[in-house]
Design an enzyme around this catalytic site. Structure first.
Site, PDB file in Angstrom:
ATOM      1  N   ARG A   6      35.405   0.285  12.383  1.00  0.00           N
ATOM      2  CA  ARG A   6      36.289  -0.392  11.665  1.00  0.00           C
ATOM      3  C   ARG A   6      36.043   0.516  10.162  1.00  0.00           C
ATOM      4  O   ARG A   6      35.251  -0.463   9.654  1.00  0.00           O
ATOM      5  CB  ARG A   6      36.629  -1.686  11.513  1.00  0.00           C
ATOM      6  CG  ARG A   6      36.814  -2.192  12.992  1.00  0.00           C
ATOM      7  CD  ARG A   6      37.414  -3.824  12.853  1.00  0.00           C
ATOM      8  NE  ARG A   6      37.493  -4.299  14.020  1.00  0.00           N
ATOM      9  CZ  ARG A   6      38.719  -4.179  14.620  1.00  0.00           C
ATOM     10  NH1 ARG A   6      39.687  -3.338  14.209  1.00  0.00           N
ATOM     11  NH2 ARG A   6      38.871  -4.655  16.017  1.00  0.00           N
TER      12      ARG A   6
ATOM     13  N   ARG B  22      45.179 -10.600  16.938  1.00  0.00           N
ATOM     14  CA  ARG B  22      45.103 -11.050  15.620  1.00  0.00           C
ATOM     15  C   ARG B  22      46.305 -11.444  14.974  1.00  0.00           C
ATOM     16  O   ARG B  22      46.355 -12.394  14.184  1.00  0.00           O
ATOM     17  CB  ARG B  22      44.449  -9.570  15.023  1.00  0.00           C
ATOM     18  CG  ARG B  22      44.342  -9.651  13.499  1.00  0.00           C
ATOM     19  CD  ARG B  22      43.529  -8.489  13.194  1.00  0.00           C
ATOM     20  NE  ARG B  22      41.981  -8.381  13.558  1.00  0.00           N
ATOM     21  CZ  ARG B  22      41.185  -9.089  12.800  1.00  0.00           C
ATOM     22  NH1 ARG B  22      41.492  -9.447  11.560  1.00  0.00           N
ATOM     23  NH2 ARG B  22      39.998  -9.226  12.968  1.00  0.00           N
TER      24      ARG B  22
ATOM     25  N   GLY C 109      39.106  -1.063  16.934  1.00  0.00           N
ATOM     26  CA  GLY C 109      38.160  -1.714  17.955  1.00  0.00           C
ATOM     27  C   GLY C 109      38.373  -0.998  19.287  1.00  0.00           C
ATOM     28  O   GLY C 109      39.238  -0.179  19.652  1.00  0.00           O
TER      29      GLY C 109
ATOM     30  N   ASP D 247      47.352   0.084  15.065  1.00  0.00           N
ATOM     31  CA  ASP D 247      48.316   0.169  13.982  1.00  0.00           C
ATOM     32  C   ASP D 247      47.870   0.649  12.714  1.00  0.00           C
ATOM     33  O   ASP D 247      48.363   1.668  12.015  1.00  0.00           O
ATOM     34  CB  ASP D 247      49.222  -1.069  13.723  1.00  0.00           C
ATOM     35  CG  ASP D 247      48.318  -2.377  13.290  1.00  0.00           C
ATOM     36  OD1 ASP D 247      47.011  -2.303  13.926  1.00  0.00           O
ATOM     37  OD2 ASP D 247      48.613  -3.227  12.546  1.00  0.00           O
TER      38      ASP D 247
ATOM     39  N   THR E  23      45.695  -0.489  21.650  1.00  0.00           N
ATOM     40  CA  THR E  23      45.338  -1.564  21.110  1.00  0.00           C
ATOM     41  C   THR E  23      45.363  -2.854  21.992  1.00  0.00           C
ATOM     42  O   THR E  23      46.273  -2.637  22.759  1.00  0.00           O
ATOM     43  CB  THR E  23      46.034  -2.159  19.832  1.00  0.00           C
ATOM     44  OG1 THR E  23      45.627  -3.739  19.652  1.00  0.00           O
ATOM     45  CG2 THR E  23      47.599  -2.045  19.849  1.00  0.00           C
TER      46      THR E  23
ATOM     47  N   ASP F  37      50.537  -4.599  20.318  1.00  0.00           N
ATOM     48  CA  ASP F  37      51.423  -4.880  19.763  1.00  0.00           C
ATOM     49  C   ASP F  37      51.702  -3.951  18.853  1.00  0.00           C
ATOM     50  O   ASP F  37      52.409  -3.865  17.645  1.00  0.00           O
ATOM     51  CB  ASP F  37      51.201  -6.203  18.817  1.00  0.00           C
ATOM     52  CG  ASP F  37      49.907  -6.029  17.928  1.00  0.00           C
ATOM     53  OD1 ASP F  37      49.231  -4.758  17.939  1.00  0.00           O
ATOM     54  OD2 ASP F  37      49.488  -7.062  17.293  1.00  0.00           O
TER      55      ASP F  37
ATOM     56  N   ASP G   6      45.480  -5.618  21.514  1.00  0.00           N
ATOM     57  CA  ASP G   6      46.542  -6.597  21.315  1.00  0.00           C
ATOM     58  C   ASP G   6      47.930  -6.292  21.724  1.00  0.00           C
ATOM     59  O   ASP G   6      48.626  -7.120  21.837  1.00  0.00           O
ATOM     60  CB  ASP G   6      46.545  -6.903  19.823  1.00  0.00           C
ATOM     61  CG  ASP G   6      45.127  -7.430  19.246  1.00  0.00           C
ATOM     62  OD1 ASP G   6      44.358  -7.944  20.156  1.00  0.00           O
ATOM     63  OD2 ASP G   6      44.927  -7.528  18.123  1.00  0.00           O
TER      64      ASP G   6
END
Ligand code: F6P
Length: 343
Positions: free
Chosen positions: A72, A170, A10, A102, A124, A128, A126
């Site tokens: 993606r 996610r 993304g 990741d 990311t 993470d 996110d």
């Protein structure tokens, strides 16, 4: 040297700042920088690398998105994509900088294990990726969440309503937790610390008993529906497993509907979705994307392949890709407890 740069997965605000840093540093040392279009697809399918020019990177530090596109792209379905990427690197490039999360860094690590001259950059939204305090895009995302919560608070309070806000995230709840903390959320529900709908309803009712007729409840999109007391089977779980956008599972609307059924209060839902990924990066994302981008170029120049510049204690340090390509970094208990202190 011909240094390839790609962004995969993304998009996120700050990617162009990182590409700009790589370009400026590499040109100063007399290298050529090749922009690969659309992430791994630009190496696994027809080779899509073209030289970047100085004028293309001149005014991009504040631009959202990614100037060579991203995708993606599953290199393993059908199998053989990784091998085609390896062959393309060997044929066209002397080094590759892969900016991504990741999934991207697992591929970078796989390539580096096969002696490809690859360096990663942590991105990311996110937030993470293991082994780094900073990922490109996260700060811009939580700034958007905080601003949205500020706005939603005034309307929720005026109408004495509950507003359920679904954020990205996610597998982990970083965006919900820190965006929620910054925006003064009244409850934050994230995958790391499961909560049932009974807990959520009790919280709404306790606030009403305390004279607070409104609540802003932030829910991360990846929260497990089964734990909440919903359905995690059939259509919904198939969508999640196949990698469809998690927003289509409808965690936010699910929580809102249950509160409306049992909470004796009017409820509205806001799914922030791709607003969290679009637009200009914050100053923080511009600065740190520049720093990790420059760190990636430095690693390439020193031929420290199989590494990724990460942020520790406010400094950029080089880490083995093996240390970040290991799943997701959860929100720690003490941070969530701090968020919960304000519920
Ligand atoms: O992986 C980052 C992320 O922003 C997730 O939070 C979200 O679930 C996903 O991307 C959305 O992806 P897409 O833009 O492909 O729908």
């Amino acid at each position: 040297m011909r240094i390839g740069v790609l962004t995969a997965g993304g998009d996120a605000p700050g990617l162009n700042a990182a590409i700009r840093a790589i370009g400026q540093r590499a040109w100063r040392d007399g290298h050529e920088v090749i922009g690969i279009s659309n992430g791994w697809a630009g190496l696994a399918q027809e080779y899509a690398g073209t030289p970047l020019r100085a004028d293309q990177l001149r005014d991009v530090i504040g631009q959202g998105g990614t100037l060579r596109g991203t995708a993606r792209f599953d290199l393993d379905a059908p199998p053989g994509g990784r091998e085609r990427v390896l062959a393309a690197i060997n044929e066209h490039l002397d080094a590759l900088i892969a900016i991504g999360g990741d999934g991207t860094q697992r591929i970078s690590h796989w390539l580096a294990e096969r002696h490809a001259p690859v360096v990663g950059v942590p991105k990311t939204l996110d937030n993470d990726l293991p082994g780094t305090d900073y990922c490109i895009g996260f700060d811009s995302a939580i700034a958007l969440v905080a601003e949205s919560l500020d706005r939603l608070h005034t309307t929720a309070a005026s109408h004495h309503r509950v507003i359920v806000v679904e954020t990205m995230g996610r597998s982990t709840g970083w965006v919900a937790a820190l965006g929620g903390l910054a925006g003064g959320a009244d409850l934050i529900v994230i995958p790391e610390f499961p909560m049932s709908m009974r807990d959520v309803l009790d919280h709404v009712k306790a606030r009403r008993r305390a004279g607070l007729g409104y609540s802003i409840i932030v829910v991360a999109e990846g929260v497990n529906l089964a734990t909440l007391g919903g359905v995690e089977a059939g259509e919904l779980s198939r969508e999640g497993v196949r990698g469809a956008p998690l927003a289509s599972r409808g965690v936010g609307p699910f929580v809102a509907a249950r509160i409306e059924e049992h909470g004796e209060v009017e409820v509205r839902t806001t799914v922030l979705g791709h607003l969290q990924r679009g637009g200009s990066p914050t100053a923080y994302d511009r600065v740190w994307a520049t720093r990790v981008g420059a760190g990636a170029y430095d690693a390439v120049a020193a031929e420290h392949f199989g590494t990724i510049p990460v942020v520790h204690d406010n400094r950029v340090v080089l880490s083995p890709l093996a240390d970040v390509a290991i799943g997701q970094r959860p929100v720690p208990r003490e941070l969530y407890d701090l968020c919960a202190a304000f519920f």
